[in-house]
Design a protein around this motif. Structure first.
Motif, mmCIF file in Angstrom:
data_model
loop_
_atom_site.group_PDB
_atom_site.id
_atom_site.type_symbol
_atom_site.label_atom_id
_atom_site.label_comp_id
_atom_site.label_asym_id
_atom_site.label_seq_id
_atom_site.Cartn_x
_atom_site.Cartn_y
_atom_site.Cartn_z
ATOM 1 N N GLU A 32 29.713 37.323 40.131
ATOM 2 C CA GLU A 32 28.453 38.060 40.237
ATOM 3 C C GLU A 32 28.598 39.457 39.616
ATOM 4 N N ALA A 33 29.736 40.096 39.860
ATOM 5 C CA ALA A 33 29.972 41.426 39.279
ATOM 6 C C ALA A 33 30.074 41.332 37.755
ATOM 7 N N LYS A 34 30.692 40.275 37.260
ATOM 8 C CA LYS A 34 30.782 40.087 35.801
ATOM 9 C C LYS A 34 29.391 39.869 35.202
ATOM 10 N N ALA A 35 28.570 39.080 35.922
ATOM 11 C CA ALA A 35 27.210 38.855 35.426
ATOM 12 C C ALA A 35 26.423 40.161 35.414
ATOM 13 N N ALA A 36 26.579 40.968 36.473
ATOM 14 C CA ALA A 36 25.903 42.262 36.516
ATOM 15 C C ALA A 36 26.421 43.175 35.399
ATOM 16 N N LEU A 75 38.172 42.930 42.905
ATOM 17 C CA LEU A 75 38.012 41.567 43.407
ATOM 18 C C LEU A 75 39.066 40.628 42.822
ATOM 19 N N GLU A 76 39.345 40.760 41.540
ATOM 20 C CA GLU A 76 40.357 39.909 40.919
ATOM 21 C C GLU A 76 41.746 40.223 41.462
ATOM 22 N N SER A 77 41.994 41.500 41.765
ATOM 23 C CA SER A 77 43.277 41.868 42.367
ATOM 24 C C SER A 77 43.413 41.254 43.759
ATOM 25 N N GLN A 78 42.342 41.349 44.549
ATOM 26 C CA GLN A 78 42.369 40.750 45.886
ATOM 27 C C GLN A 78 42.523 39.226 45.796
ATOM 28 N N THR A 79 41.852 38.640 44.829
ATOM 29 C CA THR A 79 41.964 37.178 44.647
ATOM 30 C C THR A 79 43.389 36.779 44.311
ATOM 31 N N SER A 80 44.011 37.544 43.410
ATOM 32 C CA SER A 80 45.396 37.248 43.035
ATOM 33 C C SER A 80 46.341 37.404 44.223
ATOM 34 N N GLU A 81 46.096 38.457 45.036
ATOM 35 C CA GLU A 81 46.944 38.677 46.210
ATOM 36 C C GLU A 81 46.798 37.542 47.220
ATOM 37 N N LEU A 82 45.541 37.129 47.466
ATOM 38 C CA LEU A 82 45.313 36.028 48.418
ATOM 39 C C LEU A 82 45.874 34.711 47.885
ATOM 40 N N GLU A 109 22.494 55.486 32.883
ATOM 41 C CA GLU A 109 22.534 54.629 34.070
ATOM 42 C C GLU A 109 23.429 53.407 33.851
ATOM 43 N N THR A 110 23.294 52.795 32.691
ATOM 44 C CA THR A 110 24.100 51.594 32.423
ATOM 45 C C THR A 110 25.575 51.928 32.273
ATOM 46 N N ASN A 111 25.871 53.116 31.768
ATOM 47 C CA ASN A 111 27.280 53.516 31.707
ATOM 48 C C ASN A 111 27.881 53.582 33.106
ATOM 49 N N GLU A 112 27.116 54.167 34.038
ATOM 50 C CA GLU A 112 27.586 54.221 35.424
ATOM 51 C C GLU A 112 27.692 52.813 36.024
ATOM 52 N N GLU A 113 26.678 51.985 35.708
ATOM 53 C CA GLU A 113 26.703 50.609 36.221
ATOM 54 C C GLU A 113 27.887 49.828 35.660
ATOM 55 N N LEU A 114 28.167 50.010 34.382
ATOM 56 C CA LEU A 114 29.308 49.321 33.762
ATOM 57 C C LEU A 114 30.621 49.741 34.411
ATOM 58 N N GLU A 115 30.754 51.037 34.660
ATOM 59 C CA GLU A 115 31.982 51.534 35.283
ATOM 60 C C GLU A 115 32.117 50.989 36.709
ATOM 61 N N ARG A 116 30.991 50.976 37.443
ATOM 62 C CA ARG A 116 31.020 50.495 38.818
ATOM 63 C C ARG A 116 31.339 49.000 38.869
ATOM 64 N N GLN A 117 30.695 48.214 38.025
ATOM 65 C CA GLN A 117 30.930 46.763 38.034
ATOM 66 C C GLN A 117 32.338 46.411 37.541
ATOM 67 N N GLN A 118 32.854 47.194 36.579
ATOM 68 C CA GLN A 118 34.216 46.932 36.106
ATOM 69 C C GLN A 118 35.232 47.195 37.212
ATOM 70 N N LYS A 119 35.016 48.282 37.978
ATOM 71 C CA LYS A 119 35.913 48.554 39.110
ATOM 72 C C LYS A 119 35.832 47.430 40.138
ATOM 73 N N ALA A 120 34.605 46.961 40.371
ATOM 74 C CA ALA A 120 34.435 45.884 41.347
ATOM 75 C C ALA A 120 35.150 44.616 40.884
ATOM 76 N N VAL A 121 35.010 44.292 39.604
ATOM 77 C CA VAL A 121 35.682 43.099 39.060
ATOM 78 C C VAL A 121 37.192 43.231 39.188
ATOM 79 N N ASP A 122 37.715 44.396 38.798
ATOM 80 C CA ASP A 122 39.170 44.608 38.877
ATOM 81 C C ASP A 122 39.651 44.486 40.320
ATOM 82 N N GLU A 129 33.531 34.206 43.700
ATOM 83 C CA GLU A 129 32.076 34.218 43.509
ATOM 84 C C GLU A 129 31.562 35.646 43.353
ATOM 85 N N ARG A 130 32.086 36.542 44.182
ATOM 86 C CA ARG A 130 31.661 37.948 44.068
ATOM 87 C C ARG A 130 32.104 38.538 42.725
ATOM 88 N N ALA A 131 33.292 38.150 42.262
ATOM 89 C CA ALA A 131 33.764 38.636 40.954
ATOM 90 C C ALA A 131 32.867 38.119 39.839
#
Length: 402
Positions: free
Chosen positions: A306-310, A111-118, A96-109, A302-304
Motif C-alpha cells: 500500500e505504501a509503494k502504491a501511495a 515495513l520491509e525491515s520489519q518484514t525481514s526481521e519477522l 507536497e508530493t516531495n514530502e509524501e514521497l519521503e514519508r512513503q519511502q520511509k514507511a516502505v523501508d 500488505e502495508r508495504a
C-alpha cells in the motif's frame, strides 16, 4: 476488237489496285492518327490528374502542419495567460508530493525491515519447534510401532485360538466316535453270547453231550469277548477323554495367551494415543505460534505494498506537476518563440490559401481536359475493341481453315 478489250482490261487492273492501295493507306493513316490522338489524350489526362492529386496532398500536409502549430500556439498562450496560477499550484503540488514521497519511502523501508526481521524470527522459530518436537515425535512413532506389533500379536493369538478350538472340536468328535465304536463291539459280543446261550439251552433237552460241551466252550469264549469289549470301552473312553482334556487345556492356554496379547495391545494403543495426543497438542501450539508470525508478516507486506502504491501515485503527481512547471517556465522564458509561431501561422495560412487556389485551378483544368479529350479517348477505346475483335476473327478463321 478482242485485242483492244484485253489491252483495256490490262490497263484497268493496275489502276484499280492502285486505288485500293491508296484507300488502305488512307485508312491506316487515319487509324494511326486516331490512335496517336487517343494515346496523347490519355497521357495528358493522367498527367493532369497526377498534378491535381499531388497538389491536394501538399495541401493536406500544409493543413496538418498548420493545425499542429495552431494547437501549439494555443497551448503556449493558455500557459502564458495562467503562468502565475500554474507556478503557484503546481509548485505546491511538487512540494507536497516531495514530502509524501519521503514519508512513503520511509514507511516502505521500515515495513520491509520489519518484514525481514519477522521472517528471520519465523525461520528460527520453525527450527526451534522442529528440534523441540523431534523427541516427542520419535516417542510417538515408537509407541505406534509397539501398538502395531501388539496388534499383530493379537491377530496371531486369535488364529491360534481358532486352531485350538478346531482341535478341541475334533478331539470331542473322535471321542464320541471311539466310545460309540467300542459300545457297538460290546453290543455285538453280547448278541452273539445270547445266541450261543439259547442254543445251549435247547441242546440240554436233546441230551447230546458232545454238543453241550462245544456250546459251553462257545459260551465261555463269548463271555470272554464281552468282557474284552467292555474293557475296550473303558480304554477308549479313557484315551478319548484324555485327548479331549489335552485339547481343552491347549485351548484354554491359547485363550489365556489371547487375553494377555489383547491386554498388551490395549495398553500399547492407549500409550500410543497418549503420546500422539501429547505430540499433536505441542505441534498445534507450535503451528499456532508460527501462523501468528506468518499473519504479521503478511500484514506488513500488505502495508508495504500500500505504501509503494501511495509512493507511485505521489511520484506520478510529482512528475505531472514538474512537467507543467517546466512547460510554464519554458513558455514564459521564450516569448519570442510564441511570436515566431504567430508569424509562421500567418504565413502558412497565406500559403494554404494560395495552394487552395492552385488545387482549384488544377481541378478545373483536369475537368476541362477530360471534357475536351473525351472523344479521342473513346475513339482509342473503340480502336482497342476493334483490334481485339480483329484478332479474334483471325483466330477463328485460322481455326476454321484447319
Amino acid at each position: 476488237m478482242a485485242d483492244e478489250r484485253e489491252t483495256h482490261n490490262a490497263g484497268t487492273e493496275p489502276k484499280a489496285g492502285s486505288r485500293a492501295l491508296e484507300v488502305a493507306r488512307g485508312a491506316a493513316g487515319s487509324a494511326a492518327t486516331t490512335l496517336k490522338s487517343g494515346f496523347s489524350a490519355v497521357r495528358d489526362v493522367y498527367a493532369a490528374s497526377k498534378r491535381h492529386s499531388s497538389a491536394r496532398a501538399t495541401l493536406r500536409e500544409m493543413t496538418d502542419a498548420l493545425e499542429q502549430d495552431q494547437a501549439t500556439l494555443s497551448r503556449r498562450e493558455e500557459v502564458e495567460a495562467n503562468y502565475d496560477t500554474i507556478v503557484a499550484e503546481q509548485g505546491r503540488i511538487v512540494e507536497e508530493t516531495n514530502e509524501e514521497l519521503e514519508r512513503q519511502q520511509k514507511a516502505v523501508d521500515q515495513l520491509e525491515s520489519q518484514t525481514s526481521e519477522l521472517a528471520s524470527r519465523l525461520k528460527q522459530l520453525k527450527d526451534d519447534h522442529e528440534q523441540e518436537l523431534r523427541p516427542y515425535k520419535r516417542i510417538m512413532e515408537t509407541a505406534r510401532s509397539r501398538s502395531e506389533e501388539a496388534g499383530r500379536g493379537v491377530s496371531e493369538a486369535k488364529r491360534a485360538v481358532r486352531s485350538a478350538e478346531g482341535a478341541a472340536k475334533e478331539a470331542s468328535e473322535r471321542r464320541e466316535q471311539s466310545i460309540s465304536s467300542a459300545n457297538r463291539a460290546v453290543d455285538t459280543s453280547q448278541s452273539r453270547l445270547r445266541k450261543v446261550q439259547d442254543e445251549l439251552t435247547r441242546a440240554k433237552t436233546s441230551g447230546n453231550t458232545s454238543m453241550l460241551r462245544q456250546l459251553q466252550d462257545e459260551v465261555t469264549s463269548e463271555l470272554a469277548h464281552v468282557e474284552a469289549a467292555r474293557a475296550d470301552v473303558n480304554v477308549a473312553t479313557k484315551d478319548a477323554q484324555a485327548a479331549v482334556d489335552a485339547a481343552q487345556t491347549h485351548l484354554w492356554t491359547q485363550k489365556q495367551s489371547l487375553e494377555g496379547a489383547q491386554r498388551e495391545a490395549d495398553a500399547a494403543k492407549r500409550e500410543y494415543e497418549e503420546r500422539k495426543d501429547e505430540y499433536d497438542k505441542l505441534l498445534a501450539k507450535a503451528q499456532a505460534a508460527e501462523k501468528a508470525l506468518e499473519e504479521q508478516i503478511a500484514e506488513l507486506k500488505e502495508r508495504a505494498n500500500e505504501a509503494k502504491a501511495a509512493y507511485d501515485e505521489a511520484a506520478e503527481r510529482h512528475d505531472d506537476a514538474s512537467a507543467l512547471l517546466d512547460e510554464a517556465e519554458s513558455v514564459h522564458a521564450t516569448p519570442e518563440e510564441t511570436d515566431r509561431l504567430r508569424r509562421d501561422i500567418a504565413q502558412q495560412q497565406i500559403a494554404i490559401s494560395e495552394q487552395e487556389v492552385l488545387v482549384s485551378s488544377l481541378a478545373e483544368g483536369e475537368r476541362s481536359l477530360r471534357t475536351r479529350t473525351r472523344g479521342a479517348r473513346l475513339a482509342l477505346l473503340a480502336a482497342a475493341i476493334a483490334v481485339v475483335a480483329l484478332i479474334v476473327l483471325i483466330v477463328v478463321l485460322v481455326v476454321t481453315a484447319q
